[in-house]
Design a protein around this motif. Structure first.
Motif, PDB file in Angstrom:
ATOM      1  N   LEU A 188       2.282   1.132   3.579  1.00 29.11           N
ATOM      2  CA  LEU A 188       1.476   0.444   4.761  1.00 29.11           C
ATOM      3  C   LEU A 188       1.366  -0.898   4.560  1.00 29.11           C
ATOM      4  O   LEU A 188       0.770  -1.492   3.586  1.00 29.11           O
ATOM      5  CB  LEU A 188       0.307   1.362   4.767  1.00 29.11           C
ATOM      6  N   ALA A 206      -8.567   1.746   4.073  1.00 27.10           N
ATOM      7  CA  ALA A 206      -7.954   2.729   4.957  1.00 27.10           C
ATOM      8  C   ALA A 206      -6.474   2.946   4.432  1.00 27.10           C
ATOM      9  O   ALA A 206      -5.667   1.745   4.285  1.00 27.10           O
ATOM     10  CB  ALA A 206      -8.052   2.510   6.229  1.00 27.10           C
ATOM     11  N   LEU A 207      -5.813   4.008   4.380  1.00 24.10           N
ATOM     12  CA  LEU A 207      -4.416   4.386   4.533  1.00 24.10           C
ATOM     13  C   LEU A 207      -3.755   4.904   5.785  1.00 24.10           C
ATOM     14  O   LEU A 207      -4.612   4.731   6.623  1.00 24.10           O
ATOM     15  CB  LEU A 207      -4.165   5.165   3.004  1.00 24.10           C
ATOM     16  N   GLU A 262       2.009   4.955  -0.735  1.00 24.20           N
ATOM     17  CA  GLU A 262       1.447   6.279  -0.917  1.00 24.20           C
ATOM     18  C   GLU A 262       2.414   7.048  -1.493  1.00 24.20           C
ATOM     19  O   GLU A 262       3.644   7.404  -0.973  1.00 24.20           O
ATOM     20  CB  GLU A 262       1.160   7.080   0.432  1.00 24.20           C
ATOM     21  N   ILE A 277      -3.246  -8.009  -8.424  1.00 16.47           N
ATOM     22  CA  ILE A 277      -1.653  -7.572  -8.153  1.00 16.47           C
ATOM     23  C   ILE A 277      -1.484  -6.092  -7.916  1.00 16.47           C
ATOM     24  O   ILE A 277      -0.793  -5.652  -7.015  1.00 16.47           O
ATOM     25  CB  ILE A 277      -0.906  -8.077  -9.377  1.00 16.47           C
ATOM     26  N   ASN A 278      -2.193  -5.249  -8.642  1.00 18.39           N
ATOM     27  CA  ASN A 278      -1.768  -3.698  -8.688  1.00 18.39           C
ATOM     28  C   ASN A 278      -2.539  -3.108  -7.758  1.00 18.39           C
ATOM     29  O   ASN A 278      -2.460  -1.931  -7.185  1.00 18.39           O
ATOM     30  CB  ASN A 278      -1.664  -3.101 -10.008  1.00 18.39           C
ATOM     31  N   LEU A 323       0.839  -1.205  -0.032  1.00 14.64           N
ATOM     32  CA  LEU A 323      -0.057  -0.112  -0.027  1.00 14.64           C
ATOM     33  C   LEU A 323       0.842   1.247   0.068  1.00 14.64           C
ATOM     34  O   LEU A 323       1.043   1.807   0.923  1.00 14.64           O
ATOM     35  CB  LEU A 323      -1.102  -0.158   1.160  1.00 14.64           C
ATOM     36  N   LEU A 344      -4.714  -8.660 -12.775  1.00 20.76           N
ATOM     37  CA  LEU A 344      -4.039  -7.148 -12.817  1.00 20.76           C
ATOM     38  C   LEU A 344      -4.589  -6.668 -11.538  1.00 20.76           C
ATOM     39  O   LEU A 344      -3.787  -5.693 -10.891  1.00 20.76           O
ATOM     40  CB  LEU A 344      -4.039  -6.617 -14.009  1.00 20.76           C
ATOM     41  N   MET A 356      -4.440  -4.152  -3.061  1.00 21.54           N
ATOM     42  CA  MET A 356      -4.269  -3.965  -1.679  1.00 21.54           C
ATOM     43  C   MET A 356      -4.627  -2.690  -1.028  1.00 21.54           C
ATOM     44  O   MET A 356      -4.861  -2.611   0.064  1.00 21.54           O
ATOM     45  CB  MET A 356      -2.432  -4.098  -1.630  1.00 21.54           C
ATOM     46  N   CYS A 357      -4.897  -1.682  -1.954  1.00 23.01           N
ATOM     47  CA  CYS A 357      -5.640  -0.234  -1.246  1.00 23.01           C
ATOM     48  C   CYS A 357      -7.048  -0.290  -1.485  1.00 23.01           C
ATOM     49  O   CYS A 357      -7.741  -0.035  -0.580  1.00 23.01           O
ATOM     50  CB  CYS A 357      -5.019   0.807  -1.864  1.00 23.01           C
TER      51      CYS A 357
END
Lengths: 356, 267
Positions: free
Chosen positions: A299, B172-173, A292, B158-159, A290, B155, B162-163
């Motif tokens: 993250l 959340a970040l 940024e 993989i890309n 993750l 794709l 995760m977010c």
């Protein structure tokens, strides 16, 4: 009436007192007097015959409803068949069969409990607890049986037999240990396996999952590439995942002036702001990706460890103990990104022999 | 009477009752959702010639009035906002077209909000910024449709997953930032986001994810949108968080309720 009940209760209680051994219970000096049993409270179904009829109706209705539920489940099986390739049909099939069976069972359960609580006779009874110690005769007889068995089998006399039995029982679990050992890597040192990945000097960095090698010109500032070693795609399927679990890399490009380095040697592991870090979290090995783009934070979604890519991926938050290992990279004559070597430390979480 | 008084006192201290907070939260959430849905409906693209001098001129005026405070008179950037030289029409169309820009406050996350400009104005701004320096342009309709769903799914996992969560539900970040959900985002905005890397999203240029890769990813997201989950109620696709909450509160609650009923004396 109520008084009478109370008196009865008291009599019962005093009988209880005299016949029950206190065992190991601690009795304080300010012991409460036994309040006896509470007065019997009649249920509404005992007093009101109409309510009793109603409770009865509820119970048998539930039992018959349960039959309906079971029949419904059978019909659901026939009328909501699983069609090939249609995932929605699986949902309807399992949903309605499940509802039918669940309703049938639940109705039986509720009916049985309601039957017991509201319809069956309701009165308090006292069952005295028996002392757990056997009588002296029983105990003496038990010892006698053991002695007789010992005598007749010769367990303590025929020592060869006895020792043979003990030995056999001890040896019996040994095959299990050997079989469990077979689950671990046999021909390779697991310690060594954990310390090395398939990156080696000259490995080209490639796109996940295609294995197409990456050129340095492909990366613009702010880019994030999910990277595998180029030769990973040639591995057989079962080895591929094992290798990827250790070798996965995140490749990002920052402005070179945003990167802080502890030494010139460390800086030489990067190329014009392009850095490659292991994607395997040093906490428990989740994939950390993750990224940024503006804060340069990385993250981990599992336990919120944060790594600062601009500062050699130092841990800035969370349970991870070490920075993510960096993959040293260089650019070859054709402009492809290649690894200078394997990671210089083991990737992923700690293990016993990590530093040895 | 006394109880009444106490209640009034407590409300005067400014503390909201939990039910009021919950209601406010629900209203707020549904409002944002509604607005979000409304804005996605209004972003039907109008045909505007981004090369025409009149359009660029109009964009320049709009820019001076709405953007120059933070991004500078010549879009060169100030300490409050980055330079826009070379970000291209795609970045402007994404940022302004989803309501992220102009920002309400200078914060880490630029949230989606109602679009402040008409579609022609968004395109005019895009034309102006694109005229400053070459940059990624707004994708055409043919770049958005006809992708391979299965390839796009791989794709995406993989890309992006995760977010943005494997079902595109967002996540959340760090430090209050978050990756937005993708279920109500139009295909053109998804394409532009990949191309330009808005806010903290990394850039996925055409050499990282090729135009055909981007098409596949959009096809996967569209497929997700149009196909209901075969597993039944999705519970927002948040995985163990919402599913756990459901089973612990509803499931375990039911078991506790039954247990109490079984052991309680009959009336």
């Amino acid at each position: 009436m109520a008084n009478n009940d109370k008196a009865k209760g008291a009599v019962v209680a005093s009988q209880v007192d005299s016949s029950i051994e206190l065992g190991t219970a601690v009795v304080g000096p300010e012991e409460f007097t036994n309040p006896g049993l509470p007065p019997h409270r009649q249920r509404i179904t005992d007093v009101d015959p109409k309510r009793m009829k109603r409770a009865e109706r509820i119970v048998f209705t539930l039992f018959y409803a349960s039959i309906l539920g079971s029949v419904f489940a059978v019909f659901a099986y026939m009328y909501f068949p699983i069609e090939d390739g249609d995932t929605t049909s699986v949902r309807l099939n399992t949903l309605f069969i499940g509802l039918g069976i669940a309703f049938a069972l639940l109705a039986i359960g509720i009916a049985a409990v309601h039957w017991g609580k509201a319809v069956m006779a309701d009165h308090e009874g006292v069952d005295h607890r028996h002392p757990t110690r056997g009588s002296d005769e029983t105990r003496a007889r038990a010892v006698e049986i053991f002695q007789e068995a010992n005598e007749e089998s010769g367990f303590s006399r025929r020592t060869l037999i006895r020792n043979g039995l003990i030995g056999a029982l001890v040896a019996f679990p040994l095959p299990a240990i050997a079989l469990f050992r077979g689950l671990a890597p046999m021909n390779e040192d697991p310690n060594n396996l954990m310390k090395h990945t398939m990156w080696k000097k000259g490995s080209r960095l490639a796109h996940d999952p295609t294995g197409v090698p990456i050129k340095v010109s492909d990366l613009t500032i702010g880019s994030a590439f999910q990277v595998i070693p180029e030769d990973l795609v040639d591995l057989p399927e079962h080895e591929k995942l094992d290798a990827k679990a250790k070798a996965a890399v995140l490749l990002v490009r920052l402005k070179p002036e945003d990167l802080k380095w502890s030494s010139a040697e460390r800086e030489s592991w990067s190329y014009q702001g392009i850095v490659a870090y292991s994607k395997i979290c040093t906490h428990v090995g989740c994939p950390v990706a993750l990224y940024e783009q503006q804060t340069h934070h990385l993250l981990c979604p599992c336990h919120q460890s944060q790594f600062d890519i601009s500062n050699e991926s130092a841990v800035i938050f969370g349970p991870a103990a070490r920075p993510l290992p960096q993959l040293p990279i260089y650019v070859d004559d054709e402009g492809y990104l290649r690894a200078q070597s394997d990671f210089t430390e083991p990737v992923g979480p700690s293990f016993w022999e990590r530093t040895k | 009477m006394f109880i009444r008084k106490n209640k009034m006192n407590s409300s005067r201290t400014g503390r909201r009752k939990p039910i009021v907070s919950a209601a406010l939260l629900a209203i707020g959430l549904s409002l944002t959702g509604g607005i979000y849905a409304a804005f996605t409906a209004t972003t039907a693209s109008a045909e505007v010639d981004l090369k025409s001098p009149q359009v660029i001129e109009e964009g320049s005026k709009l820019f001076a009035a709405n953007c120059a405070t933070c991004h500078g008179q010549q879009a060169q950037g100030t300490k409050n906002g980055p330079s826009l030289i070379g970000v291209g029409a795609a970045a402007v169309d994404f940022q302004v077209g989803t309501g992220r820009m102009p920002m309400e406050a200078n914060s880490a996350q630029a949230p989606v909000k109602p679009v402040e400009f008409k579609d022609e104005q968004v395109k005019a701004l895009a034309a102006y910024v694109a005229s400053l320096a070459p940059g990624p342009s707004i994708p055409s309709q043919s770049q958005l449709t006809g992708g391979n769903v299965a390839a796009g799914g791989e794709l995406f996992r993989i890309n992006c997953a995760m977010c943005h969560n494997v079902a595109g539900a967002g996540g959340a970040l760090t430090e209050g930032k978050y990756a937005p959900e993708l279920k109500n985002v139009s295909a053109v905005h998804i394409y532009e986001a990949m191309l330009t890397g808005p806010q903290n999203m990394p850039v996925f240029n055409d050499l990282n994810l090729t135009p055909s890769d981007k098409k596949d990813i959009i096809a996967y997201l569209e497929y997700n949108k149009s196909h209901p989950s075969p597993g039944g109620i999705e519970l927002s696709s948040l995985g163990p968080v919402s599913e756990g909450l459901f089973i612990w509160i509803i499931g375990l609650g039911a078991i506790v309720g039954f247990t109490i009923w079984i052991t309680a004396k009959s009336n």
